[in-house]
Write a protein that holds these residues in place. Structure first.
Motif, PDB file in Angstrom:
ATOM      1  N   LEU A 195       8.253   0.102 -17.201  1.00  0.00           N
ATOM      2  CA  LEU A 195       9.063   1.311 -17.052  1.00  0.00           C
ATOM      3  C   LEU A 195       8.991   1.789 -15.609  1.00  0.00           C
ATOM      4  O   LEU A 195       7.903   1.946 -15.044  1.00  0.00           O
ATOM      5  N   LEU A 196      10.163   2.031 -15.007  1.00  0.00           N
ATOM      6  CA  LEU A 196      10.261   2.641 -13.682  1.00  0.00           C
ATOM      7  C   LEU A 196      10.946   3.991 -13.854  1.00  0.00           C
ATOM      8  O   LEU A 196      12.155   4.069 -14.041  1.00  0.00           O
ATOM      9  N   LEU A 197      10.162   5.058 -13.803  1.00  0.00           N
ATOM     10  CA  LEU A 197      10.671   6.412 -14.044  1.00  0.00           C
ATOM     11  C   LEU A 197      10.827   7.147 -12.724  1.00  0.00           C
ATOM     12  O   LEU A 197       9.868   7.294 -11.964  1.00  0.00           O
ATOM     13  N   ASN A 198      12.028   7.619 -12.468  1.00  0.00           N
ATOM     14  CA  ASN A 198      12.306   8.371 -11.248  1.00  0.00           C
ATOM     15  C   ASN A 198      11.999   9.848 -11.447  1.00  0.00           C
ATOM     16  O   ASN A 198      12.427  10.463 -12.427  1.00  0.00           O
ATOM     17  N   ILE A 199      11.230  10.415 -10.506  1.00  0.00           N
ATOM     18  CA  ILE A 199      10.927  11.849 -10.506  1.00  0.00           C
ATOM     19  C   ILE A 199      11.276  12.368  -9.112  1.00  0.00           C
ATOM     20  O   ILE A 199      10.496  12.187  -8.166  1.00  0.00           O
ATOM     21  N   PRO A 200      12.428  13.006  -8.917  1.00  0.00           N
ATOM     22  CA  PRO A 200      12.869  13.359  -7.563  1.00  0.00           C
ATOM     23  C   PRO A 200      12.263  14.655  -7.047  1.00  0.00           C
ATOM     24  O   PRO A 200      12.319  15.691  -7.717  1.00  0.00           O
ATOM     25  N   PRO A 201      11.683  14.649  -5.846  1.00  0.00           N
ATOM     26  CA  PRO A 201      11.216  15.887  -5.228  1.00  0.00           C
ATOM     27  C   PRO A 201      12.383  16.836  -4.931  1.00  0.00           C
ATOM     28  O   PRO A 201      13.515  16.398  -4.718  1.00  0.00           O
ATOM     29  N   ASP A 202      12.093  18.126  -4.897  1.00  0.00           N
ATOM     30  CA  ASP A 202      13.135  19.122  -4.630  1.00  0.00           C
ATOM     31  C   ASP A 202      13.218  19.426  -3.136  1.00  0.00           C
ATOM     32  O   ASP A 202      12.576  18.784  -2.309  1.00  0.00           O
ATOM     33  N   ARG A 203      14.024  20.444  -2.784  1.00  0.00           N
ATOM     34  CA  ARG A 203      14.243  20.762  -1.373  1.00  0.00           C
ATOM     35  C   ARG A 203      12.991  21.270  -0.683  1.00  0.00           C
ATOM     36  O   ARG A 203      12.902  21.217   0.547  1.00  0.00           O
ATOM     37  N   ARG A 204      12.036  21.744  -1.423  1.00  0.00           N
ATOM     38  CA  ARG A 204      10.771  22.145  -0.815  1.00  0.00           C
ATOM     39  C   ARG A 204       9.940  20.941  -0.389  1.00  0.00           C
ATOM     40  O   ARG A 204       9.014  21.060   0.419  1.00  0.00           O
TER      41      ARG A 204
END
Length: 548
Positions: A389-398
Motif C-alpha cells: 500500500l502506498l498512501l498519500n498524505i499531503p502536507p498543507d500550506r503551513r
C-alpha cells in the motif's frame, strides 16, 4: 498520481538494464573507466516466446525469483507518499510550469511532525515529490532556478528535501524520492520535448561556479540521453549523492501537456543505470524494473494478485505490460497463455497500490480524509492481497500534516492492530508432510514449511484448546518464488469429528489475509495445498480473532 497517469497513453513500466546503449563510467575525474560488474541477479526475468506451450510458460514462471531489493520492499507492506510543492499553494493538481516560485511559502514547515505522524501510523518508508510535473524543485538544484532558491521562503536558503531526509532517518523511516519525468517548466525553456537526439552526455555536467569541480570524490558517468534526459540525470545525480541513502526512486510515465506532435522519449536505460550505480539498494517504481502499478488509484489489488507477470519490450530499457495494465488477471495460467503472442518475458514485478487519504493528491482545504473504515478496507485489499500500500498524505500550506490526517493515521494503525492482534498459531504445535512444519508458525519470514510435492501438502496446527478465529494470514517464502495456486483451510470444529472446510484461497505470495464473516471455534486447524506451480514453501500460517 491521479492526474498524471490518466493523461499518458499506457501505464508502461520498465526493466533495468545492466548494460545498454548507454556506456556507464564510474570513475574519479579523468578518463572514463568501465563500471565494475554487479553481483548477478536471481532469475527475476526469464524469456518466453509464442512457441512455448502454456505449460512451458507456467514452468518458467515458477522459476522466477525476486531480487533482494524486491523482497525488502514487499516486506515494508505500507509506505507513504507526500505530495508537496507549488500546487499546494495554487490549488492545482497539475501545475503549469510558469508559477512564480515565491508562491511557495510554507509558514511552519516541520518535517519532524511528518515523520512522527508516519511512524505512529505504521509507515516504514515515505516518498517526497521532489519534483512534480510543473518542474518546481524542493531542493536547491544547480540545473534550474524553478526551485526553492527563487522563493523568498527562508531567504532562498530553504531545502525541503534535506529536512525531509534528515527527519525520516531520525525517526527510523526509509527515504524515497519522486522526480517527475514530465517537466512543464523545462518545456517552456525549450529543453523538454525539443526533439534532440540521444547522444553521450557527461554526468554530472559541470556548471559555472560548480562547487563540485576538482573534488576527488566526484564520480563521472557517460550516458546516452536527450537534452532533457541529461537534465534528469543531473538532478538524479544531485539527489542520490547529496542527501544520504535513498531507498526508493519513484517515477510515473506522465508526458507534459504539450502539443500531440511533441513527445519526450524518456532515457529510462540511462536513468536506471545511474540509480543502480549510486543507490544500488533503491527500489525503482512504478515505472521501473522493480515494482509495477496495480492499475488503479483506489489502492485496490486484484483478488488474486500475482507477482510474476508477462511483459514486453517497449524501448530505451523499458518494458510494458503484455496484457492491459488494468486487466482483471495479470498472472494466472490463463493470463500467461494469453500473453504468449506478445510477451518477451515473465518477470517478478509485484504490485503497488497507490491511493490518497484525501480526494486530491495535493492538499485542498475543502477536502477531508478517508474514514478509518475506508482505509481498513483498502489495507485488506492491498496488503492483504500480495501488494504494498502506498498512501498519500499531503502536507498543507503551513508545511504540516493536518491534525485530522495525523489522527486518522494513528486510528488506522490501531484499527489494523485490532483486526490482527495476537497470532494464536504462533509457536503452536504443528505437524504435516513435507519438511519442517513448525517453520510456518515461528514468526520468521525466512523460514518455511516445505511441501512434499508441487500440488499437495498438508499442514496441521494444534492451538492446545479451542479458540475462535476470524482472520487468517498466509505468506509464502517468496525467495523460492510464488507457487501456490489453490489451498483449502479446514478446522475440526467438533473434537474427534471430521474436518470442515472454512475457506479457500487461490494465491498467496508475500502476504494474503483472509477474513471470515463468522468466527469459527476450533482447536485444530489445517491447510491443504491442492494446486501449485512448484513445491510451496509456506512461511506463515497465522490465525487471529479480531477485536473490532
Amino acid at each position: 498520481m491521479t492526474v498524471s497517469r490518466r493523461l499518458f497513453v499506457t501505464a508502461a513500466v520498465t526493466t533495468a538494464v545492466a548494460a545498454s546503449s548507454s556506456s556507464l563510467a564510474l570513475a574519479a575525474p579523468g578518463p572514463a573507466g568501465t563500471a565494475a560488474a554487479a553481483a548477478p541477479e536471481p532469475p527475476y526475468r526469464i524469456p518466453i516466446s509464442s512457441k512455448d506451450s502454456p505449460d512451458e510458460v507456467v514452468a518458467k514462471a515458477s522459476q522466477v525469483r525476486p531480487t533482494e531489493r524486491q523482497i525488502a520492499w514487499q516486506r515494508l507492506e505500507q509506505t507513504a507518499f507526500l505530495h508537496f510543492g507549488v500546487n499546494t499553494f495554487t490549488g492545482l493538481e497539475w501545475g503549469t510550469g510558469d508559477e512564480d516560485p515565491d508562491v511557495f511559502q510554507p509558514s511552519g514547515l516541520d518535517t519532524d511532525q511528518w515523520a512522527r505522524a508516519l511512524r505512529d501510523g505504521g509507515f516504514k518508508l515515505a516518498i517526497l515529490t521532489v519534483k512534480h510535473h510543473d518542474g518546481f524543485v524542493l531542493y536547491p538544484s544547480r540545473y534550474t532556478r524553478h526551485s526553492v532558491v527563487s522563493s523568498s521562503w527562508r531567504n532562498g536558503k530553504g531545502d525541503v528535501l534535506r529536512s525531509f531526509a534528515d527527519s525520516l532517518r531520525r525517526y527510523g523511516i526509509k527515504v524515497g524520492v519522486y522526480i517527475s519525468p514530465a517537466d512543464e517548466n523545462q518545456y517552456l525553456h525549450g529543453v523538454y520535448a525539443n526533439g534532440s537526439a540521444r547522444s553521450p552526455r557527461t554526468i554530472p555536467t559541470p556548471v559555472e561556479g560548480d562547487d563540485r569541480s576538482g573534488a576527488a570524490a566526484v564520480r563521472s558517468f557517460t550516458l546516452d540521453a536527450t537534452d532533457y534526459g541529461a537534465h534528469m540525470l543531473n538532478q538524479l545525480y544531485e539527489v542520490l549523492t547529496e542527501y544520504g541513502p535513498v531507498d526508493e526512486v519513484w517515477f510515473d510515465g506522465a508526458q507534459g501537456r504539450i502539443p500531440p506532435e511533441k513527445v519526450e522519449t524518456y532515457d529510462w536505460d540511462s536513468w536506471y543505470a545511474v540509480i543502480r550505480a549510486l543507490a544500488p539498494n533503491a527500489t525503482v517504481a512504478v515505472r521501473g524494473p522493480d515494482v509495477r502499478w496495480v492499475g488503479n488509484e483506489g489502492g485496490l489489488a486484484r483478488e488474486n494478485e500475482w507477482s510474476v507477470v508477462p511483459v514486453k519490450d517497449s524501448g530505451n530499457g523499458s518494458i510494458d505490460y503484455a496484457l492491459k495494465y488494468d486487466a482483471p488477471d495479470q498472472g494466472s495460467r490463463d493470463a500467461l497463455a494469453d500473453a504468449r503472442a506478445v510477451a518477451q518475458y515473465v518477470q517478478w514485478w509485484p504490485a503497488e497500490c497507490d491511493v490518497s487519504i484525501r480526494p486530491g493528491w495535493f492538499h485542498h482545504e475543502d477536502e477531508q480524509p478517508k474514514s478509518v473504515e475506508q482505509l481498513t478496507d483498502i489495507w485488506f485489499r492491498s496488503v492483504g492481497r500480495n501488494s504494498v500500500l502506498l498512501l498519500n498524505i499531503p502536507p498543507d500550506r503551513r508545511g504540516l500534516l493536518p491534525d485530522a490526517d495525523v489522527a486518522r493515521l494513528r486510528e488506522f494503525r490501531e484499527r489494523i492492530g485490532r483486526e490482527l492482534p495476537e497470532d494464536l498459531a504462533r509457536d503452536a504445535r504443528a505437524r504435516g508432510d513435507g519438511r519442517r512444519p513448525s517453520y510456518a508458525v515461528d514468526g520468521d519470514p525466512d523460514t518455511a514449511w516445505a511441501c512434499p510435492a508441487p500440488s499437495r501438502g498438508t499442514l496441521t496446527v494444534d492451538l492446545g484448546r479451542a479458540r475462535e478465529v476470524d482472520r487468517i494470514r498466509l505468506g509464502e517464502d517468496i525467495r523460492r518464488g510464488q507457487q501456490l495456486e489453490h489451498a483449502v483451510i479446514e478446522a475440526r470444529v467438533t473434537e474427534g469429528a471430521g474436518w470442515s472446510v472454512v475457506t479457500g484461497v487461490d494465491t498467496v505470495g508475500a502476504s494474503r489475509v483472509l477474513t471470515l464473516a463468522t468466527p469459527v471455534r476450533a482447536r485444530e486447524w489445517r491447510l491443504r495445498v491442492t494446486g501449485a506451480r512448484g513445491a510451496v514453501r509456506l512461511a506463515e500460517f497465522g490465525l487471529y480473532r479480531s477485536r473490532v
